[in-house]
Design an enzyme around this catalytic site. Structure first.
Site, short mmCIF file in Angstrom:
data_model
loop_
_atom_site.label_atom_id
_atom_site.label_comp_id
_atom_site.label_asym_id
_atom_site.label_seq_id
_atom_site.Cartn_x
_atom_site.Cartn_y
_atom_site.Cartn_z
N GLU A 1 0.83 -1.21 0.00
CA GLU A 1 0.00 0.00 0.00
C GLU A 1 0.87 1.26 0.00
OE1 GLU A 1 -2.52 -1.17 -1.07
OE2 GLU A 1 -4.15 -0.80 0.33
N THR B 1 -5.21 6.78 -5.76
CA THR B 1 -5.34 7.05 -4.32
C THR B 1 -4.39 8.18 -3.91
OG1 THR B 1 -5.99 4.77 -3.90
CG2 THR B 1 -5.14 6.00 -2.03
#
Ligand code: HSE
Length: 307
Positions: A128, A181
């Site tokens: 991530e 993101t």
């Protein structure tokens, strides 16, 4: 066991009020991966189908998460990874989390489970970090634990599995645009007012209580985001209309899935979730934007082995 084939679920992060701390796994949306042991050290991505993503180990989220696991273990060999992507990158339903968790979960199985699920969350968070610049755990935790999860604390990492009400279904619509993101985090404010904080943590508590007691009205009342949605929703065409149509059709609540552009709604029962899907689709049909739509049960087990 030398090789394993697995299903890695898509996930909805934030769940409206829980930015970076709440997430939930979907049951019928996800990627497939095949991971096998090799005598050669390190990690190689040998196949990547369905999306145009980097295959170099250090630039691939599955590769980076896998390397984090290898660094902590005493295994002398390595792994080959095949990734068959069904989740589109930048769709807001945990594409990177599916790949990073799948890699470490499969490796742990092949090594005889030396690591705890919490340790697998930590390794996956490195994927991530590569994907979004921030090692958030709200997608990877539900992918690994299944169901709903709460990241009570990041330092130290403390993940709380949350009860899943039996009749809860998710509808997710993905307008065919890509939102990174990293970009949708840059537009957020770094400070919030005390007044917004009060409203937000009231809803987080309400949502957790509603999930544990299977109180669907309380779940619905708590699916409100005063902090992130007002800012991010401007990146999603038709958001306000999709949300109001979903609620009019009978959804318990509706909000942005992760960092968007996907929009999720929760409903009581599959029939209602399908009606909500039809209402959401109509909005994009009318404004002429292509979309994918998914109706799914909540996945309670997380990643699973396929035959
Ligand atoms: N909590 C993260 C964010 C999830 O909203 O940026 C990204 O999928």
């Amino acid at each position: 066991m030398e090789e394993i084939k697995i299903f890695c679920p898509a996930t909805i992060a934030n769940v409206s009020c829980g930015f970076d701390v709440l997430g939930v796994a979907l049951d019928n949306v996800g990627d497939t991966m095949v991971v096998r042991k090799t005598s050669e050290k390190g990690i190689r991505i040998t196949k990547l189908e369905g999306q145009d993503l980097p295959m170099e180990t250090e630039r691939n989220v599955a590769g980076v998460a896998g390397l984090a696991l290898l660094e902590k273990g005493d295994y002398e060999g390595g792994f080959e990874i095949e990734i068959h992507k069904k989740i589109k990158a930048g769709s807001g339903i945990g594409s990177s989390a599916a790949s990073s968790t799948g890699a470490v979960w499969a490796m742990n199985e092949l090594l005889g489970r030396p690591f705890s699920t919490l340790e697998l969350v930590q390794f996956s968070m490195e994927g991530e970090r590569l994907a979004s610049g921030v090692a958030h755990a709200d997608n990877v935790a539900p992918a690994l634990f299944g169901g709903f999860t709460l990241v009570r604390s990041y330092a130290p990492l403390d993940i709380i599995p949350i009860h899943t009400p039996s009749e809860l279904y998710a509808t997710v619509i993905h307008p065919q645009i890509e939102v990174k993101t990293s970009d949708s985090r840059k537009i957020l404010k770094t400070n919030i007012t005390l007044a917004d904080g009060i409203k937000q943590w009231g809803n987080v508590g309400g949502l957790i209580a509603g999930l544990f007691t299977e109180d669907y009205d309380l779940i619905g009342r708590s699916l409100v985001d005063h902090i992130v949605e007002p800012i991010r929703s401007i990146l999603i065409p038709g958001f306000d209309q999709v949300k109001s149509e979903a609620l009019n059709a009978g959804a318990l609540g509706c909000g942005i899935s992760g960092s968007g552009p996907s929009i999720f709604a929760f409903s009581k029962g599959e029939a209602m979730a399908n009606e909500v899907a039809a209402a959401m689709k109509n909005v994009y049909k009318n404004i002429g934007i292509d979309y994918d739509v998914h109706v799914s049960k909540i996945n309670r087990e997380g990643i699973k082995t396929l035959q």
